[in-house]
Scaffold this motif. Structure first.
Motif, PDB file in Angstrom:
ATOM      1  N   ALA A   1      38.019  51.815  34.533  1.00 16.49           N
ATOM      2  CA  ALA A   1      39.339  52.196  35.045  1.00 16.49           C
ATOM      3  C   ALA A   1      40.446  51.444  34.313  1.00 16.49           C
ATOM      4  CB  ALA A   1      39.406  51.920  36.552  1.00 16.49           C
ATOM      5  N   ALA A   2      40.264  50.145  34.127  1.00 20.43           N
ATOM      6  CA  ALA A   2      41.281  49.349  33.430  1.00 20.43           C
ATOM      7  C   ALA A   2      41.443  49.808  31.986  1.00 20.43           C
ATOM      8  CB  ALA A   2      40.903  47.877  33.486  1.00 20.43           C
ATOM      9  N   LYS A   3      40.338  50.134  31.338  1.00 22.10           N
ATOM     10  CA  LYS A   3      40.401  50.551  29.931  1.00 22.10           C
ATOM     11  C   LYS A   3      41.121  51.876  29.755  1.00 22.10           C
ATOM     12  CE  LYS A   3      36.321  48.086  28.212  1.00 22.10           C
ATOM     13  NZ  LYS A   3      34.937  48.226  27.722  1.00 22.10           N
ATOM     14  N   ARG A   4      41.116  52.713  30.789  1.00 25.82           N
ATOM     15  CA  ARG A   4      41.832  53.988  30.654  1.00 25.82           C
ATOM     16  C   ARG A   4      43.267  53.903  31.187  1.00 25.82           C
ATOM     17  NH1 ARG A   4      38.425  55.462  35.194  1.00 25.82           N
ATOM     18  NH2 ARG A   4      39.696  56.313  36.900  1.00 25.82           N
ATOM     19  N   GLY A   5      43.740  52.676  31.407  1.00 32.12           N
ATOM     20  CA  GLY A   5      45.153  52.469  31.728  1.00 32.12           C
ATOM     21  C   GLY A   5      45.478  52.378  33.202  1.00 32.12           C
ATOM     22  N   ILE A   6      44.477  52.348  34.078  1.00 34.40           N
ATOM     23  CA  ILE A   6      44.728  52.217  35.506  1.00 34.40           C
ATOM     24  C   ILE A   6      45.106  50.762  35.829  1.00 34.40           C
ATOM     25  CG2 ILE A   6      43.730  52.525  37.807  1.00 34.40           C
ATOM     26  CD1 ILE A   6      44.070  55.115  36.160  1.00 34.40           C
ATOM     27  N   ASP A   7      46.031  50.597  36.753  1.00 37.34           N
ATOM     28  CA  ASP A   7      46.450  49.263  37.193  1.00 37.34           C
ATOM     29  C   ASP A   7      45.384  48.704  38.148  1.00 37.34           C
ATOM     30  OD1 ASP A   7      47.734  46.979  38.086  1.00 37.34           O
ATOM     31  OD2 ASP A   7      49.197  48.053  39.320  1.00 37.34           O
ATOM     32  N   VAL A   8      44.485  47.894  37.602  1.00 41.80           N
ATOM     33  CA  VAL A   8      43.378  47.337  38.393  1.00 41.80           C
ATOM     34  C   VAL A   8      43.682  45.873  38.691  1.00 41.80           C
ATOM     35  CG1 VAL A   8      40.897  46.906  38.522  1.00 41.80           C
ATOM     36  CG2 VAL A   8      41.759  48.902  37.258  1.00 41.80           C
ATOM     37  N   ARG A   9      43.815  45.557  39.974  1.00 39.71           N
ATOM     38  CA  ARG A   9      44.110  44.184  40.383  1.00 39.71           C
ATOM     39  C   ARG A   9      43.149  43.767  41.490  1.00 39.71           C
ATOM     40  NH1 ARG A   9      50.726  43.654  40.419  1.00 39.71           N
ATOM     41  NH2 ARG A   9      51.140  45.372  38.972  1.00 39.71           N
ATOM     42  N   LEU A  10      42.665  42.554  41.386  1.00 36.16           N
ATOM     43  CA  LEU A  10      41.764  41.989  42.378  1.00 36.16           C
ATOM     44  C   LEU A  10      42.385  40.732  42.958  1.00 36.16           C
ATOM     45  CD1 LEU A  10      38.451  42.084  40.272  1.00 36.16           C
ATOM     46  CD2 LEU A  10      39.436  43.933  41.633  1.00 36.16           C
ATOM     47  N   ILE A  11      42.501  40.681  44.281  1.00 32.09           N
ATOM     48  CA  ILE A  11      42.870  39.438  44.966  1.00 32.09           C
ATOM     49  C   ILE A  11      41.599  38.898  45.599  1.00 32.09           C
ATOM     50  CG2 ILE A  11      44.210  38.348  46.784  1.00 32.09           C
ATOM     51  CD1 ILE A  11      46.405  40.321  46.385  1.00 32.09           C
ATOM     52  N   ILE A  12      41.226  37.695  45.166  1.00 31.64           N
ATOM     53  CA  ILE A  12      39.955  37.087  45.566  1.00 31.64           C
ATOM     54  C   ILE A  12      40.239  35.747  46.219  1.00 31.64           C
ATOM     55  CG2 ILE A  12      37.747  36.213  44.687  1.00 31.64           C
ATOM     56  CD1 ILE A  12      38.134  38.144  42.299  1.00 31.64           C
ATOM     57  N   ALA A  13      39.378  35.351  47.133  1.00 31.01           N
ATOM     58  CA  ALA A  13      39.532  34.036  47.755  1.00 31.01           C
ATOM     59  C   ALA A  13      39.566  32.948  46.693  1.00 31.01           C
ATOM     60  CB  ALA A  13      38.388  33.786  48.729  1.00 31.01           C
ATOM     61  N   GLY A  14      40.498  32.009  46.863  1.00 24.57           N
ATOM     62  CA  GLY A  14      40.651  30.908  45.927  1.00 24.57           C
ATOM     63  C   GLY A  14      39.867  29.681  46.362  1.00 24.57           C
ATOM     64  N   PRO A  15      40.433  28.494  46.179  1.00 27.76           N
ATOM     65  CA  PRO A  15      39.701  27.252  46.455  1.00 27.76           C
ATOM     66  C   PRO A  15      39.371  27.023  47.922  1.00 27.76           C
ATOM     67  CG  PRO A  15      42.001  26.780  45.915  1.00 27.76           C
ATOM     68  CD  PRO A  15      41.774  28.225  45.606  1.00 27.76           C
ATOM     69  N   HIS A  16      40.124  27.631  48.844  1.00 27.54           N
ATOM     70  CA  HIS A  16      39.809  27.524  50.273  1.00 27.54           C
ATOM     71  C   HIS A  16      38.808  28.619  50.630  1.00 27.54           C
ATOM     72  CE1 HIS A  16      42.941  24.566  50.899  1.00 27.54           C
ATOM     73  NE2 HIS A  16      43.827  25.377  50.371  1.00 27.54           N
ATOM     74  N   THR A  17      37.579  28.217  50.922  1.00 30.69           N
ATOM     75  CA  THR A  17      36.529  29.183  51.228  1.00 30.69           C
ATOM     76  C   THR A  17      35.464  28.515  52.083  1.00 30.69           C
ATOM     77  OG1 THR A  17      34.804  30.603  50.281  1.00 30.69           O
ATOM     78  CG2 THR A  17      35.371  28.624  49.045  1.00 30.69           C
ATOM     79  N   ASP A  18      34.752  29.316  52.857  1.00 25.09           N
ATOM     80  CA  ASP A  18      33.648  28.760  53.640  1.00 25.09           C
ATOM     81  C   ASP A  18      32.336  28.836  52.876  1.00 25.09           C
ATOM     82  OD1 ASP A  18      33.327  31.526  53.738  1.00 25.09           O
ATOM     83  OD2 ASP A  18      32.523  31.503  55.781  1.00 25.09           O
ATOM     84  N   GLN A  19      32.358  29.452  51.682  1.00 26.49           N
ATOM     85  CA  GLN A  19      31.154  29.570  50.865  1.00 26.49           C
ATOM     86  C   GLN A  19      31.478  29.151  49.424  1.00 26.49           C
ATOM     87  OE1 GLN A  19      28.262  30.280  52.135  1.00 26.49           O
ATOM     88  NE2 GLN A  19      28.862  31.023  54.150  1.00 26.49           N
ATOM     89  N   PRO A  20      31.565  27.846  49.147  1.00 29.16           N
ATOM     90  CA  PRO A  20      31.940  27.387  47.796  1.00 29.16           C
ATOM     91  C   PRO A  20      31.014  27.913  46.703  1.00 29.16           C
ATOM     92  CG  PRO A  20      32.047  25.570  49.356  1.00 29.16           C
ATOM     93  CD  PRO A  20      31.400  26.717  50.082  1.00 29.16           C
ATOM     94  N   TRP A  21      29.738  28.104  47.029  1.00 25.45           N
ATOM     95  CA  TRP A  21      28.812  28.574  45.998  1.00 25.45           C
ATOM     96  C   TRP A  21      29.174  29.975  45.522  1.00 25.45           C
ATOM     97  CZ3 TRP A  21      25.555  32.814  46.283  1.00 25.45           C
ATOM     98  CH2 TRP A  21      25.419  33.414  47.536  1.00 25.45           C
ATOM     99  N   VAL A  22      29.685  30.821  46.443  1.00 22.16           N
ATOM    100  CA  VAL A  22      30.119  32.162  46.040  1.00 22.16           C
ATOM    101  C   VAL A  22      31.344  32.059  45.139  1.00 22.16           C
ATOM    102  CG1 VAL A  22      30.960  34.394  46.839  1.00 22.16           C
ATOM    103  CG2 VAL A  22      29.187  33.207  48.136  1.00 22.16           C
ATOM    104  N   PHE A  23      32.261  31.158  45.485  1.00 24.16           N
ATOM    105  CA  PHE A  23      33.465  30.948  44.682  1.00 24.16           C
ATOM    106  C   PHE A  23      33.084  30.625  43.236  1.00 24.16           C
ATOM    107  CE2 PHE A  23      36.667  27.860  43.085  1.00 24.16           C
ATOM    108  CZ  PHE A  23      37.766  28.706  43.043  1.00 24.16           C
TER     109      PHE A  23
END
Length: 371
Positions: free
Chosen positions: A238-260
């Motif tokens: 999707a990004a390569k064909r010009g779609i605006d692809v944005r991801l908001i992901i959990a940052g340093p505050h998380t209950d699962q640091p290993w996933v981070f």
């Protein structure tokens, strides 16, 4: 495998952001209930906000309301016996989903991760919250958790009731009343979408279909970013064909640091393809929401490997101009509290961070191989 739910017309949907906004509304609907209350929650922990729910449910049961509660055994291990006992004493029926036992081996991984409240089969709430003070009050930095619930009225509520009843029957062999028709309340077109482990993955399939046919934007907000290969591939294309692809992901505050840390293994190829990645900074981002053009989805599913392999999940999908505006505004507001990860900076990260990411990615890969 159950059939897919159909799209329902003439619903009303409102986005509720954070516990300070959705908990009072949920409690008010419990107080107004006269016939039935159906509740299903993964994370239940005794404390201030859970006590308010317990007392509200007690009052409901005492005035003759049928109250049914499904809780996950693992997710509710901090839900005290005292709270459970006072509910049972007034007639609240509690079902514990998949009680943990050593003899079950890997079947212990199968969890009910859904979050649902239905009052009088008239109004429903679905989203990412649990009943816990981490969504309400907390002393730790980065809390309370940032989360979303959708309040729904209209014909689609009957499908949420059906979803609850199906699980209740599976767990108890009791058949609950399906309820009657629900009056039209608005103009939203809404569909219930579910995941039932590897056996049914409607949420994933629907999201991929939307991403692959997107014309303008693909925006995803998620707490745990461990996407499948097909999802990563779709986002890159999707990004390569010009779609605006944005991801908001959990940052340093998380209950699962290993996933981070494990999630970082996917950044390089996504960033190279033009996907923009933002890490939320102020507190733990626990919300699960996606917006693709004029379509949106909100609910319990993080779209990660673990959710899709083991859990029961429930989202709603919708076409609703007003709700889309709410979601778009929320997404843009949350971007202001994120740190964007660029490929240039990412490629310069120190060796010890790369080592930590590789280690946790390897461990997560091994875990996901468990049968």
């Amino acid at each position: 495998m159950r059939k897919q739910f159909e799209w329902r017309e003439d619903n009303k949907v409102e986005l509720l952001v954070d516990g300070e906004n959705f908990f009072p509304v949920m409690l008010a609907e419990i107080e107004k209930a006269r016939y039935s209350l159906l509740l299903e929650f993964y994370f239940v922990s005794s404390g201030v906000i859970t006590s308010r729910f317990v007392q509200a449910l007690i009052r409901a049961a005492q005035r003759g309301v049928m109250v049914k509660l499904i809780i996950d055994d693992f997710g509710s291990y901090r839900f005290s016996n005292a709270d459970r006992d006072v509910l049972k004493a007034v007639g609240v029926e509690i079902v514990v989903y998949n009680p943990l036992h050593v003899s079950k081996f890997t079947r212990n991984f199968a969890r009910d991760h859904r979050k649902l409240l239905v009052a009088d089969q008239r109004v429903a709430f679905i989203g990412g919250t649990g009943l816990s003070d981490v969504y309400w009050l907390a002393d730790e930095a980065g809390c309370p958790w940032h989360d979303l619930m959708a309040q729904i009225e209209g014909p689609v509520v009957t499908d949420l009731v059906s979803m609850f009843n199906e699980l209740w029957q599976r767990c108890t062999a009791q058949v609950l009343s399906p309820g009657g028709s629900v009056e039209q309340k608005g103009y939203s077109k809404v569909r219930v979408c579910t995941v039932q482990g590897l056996y049914q993955q409607d949420i994933k399939a629907s999201f991929l279909k939307r991403v692959n046919s997107a014309n303008n934007n693909v925006w995803l907000m998620t707490a745990y970013f461990l996407p499948s290969f097909s999802m990563r591939h779709a986002l890159r294309r999707a990004a390569k064909r010009g779609i605006d692809v944005r991801l908001i992901i959990a940052g340093p505050h998380t209950d699962q640091p290993w996933v981070f840390h494990a999630s970082k293994r996917y950044y390089s190829r996504l960033l190279k393809a033009g996907v923009r990645i933002f890490e939320y900074q102020p507190r733990f981002l626990h919300a699960k929401m996606s917006v693709v053009d004029s379509w949106a989805s909100i609910g319990s599913c993080n779209l990660d490997h673990w959710n899709l392999r083991w859990n029961l999940e429930a989202n709603i999908e919708l076409h609703d101009e007003q709700c889309l505006e709410q979601m778009t505004q929320l997404f843009n507001d949350d971007l202001l509290h994120c740190q964007e990860i660029t490929y240039e900076n990412w490629s310069k990260r120190p060796w010890h961070r790369r080592l930590k990411e590789t280690l946790w990615a390897w461990i997560s890969h091994l875990v996901l191989k468990i049968r």
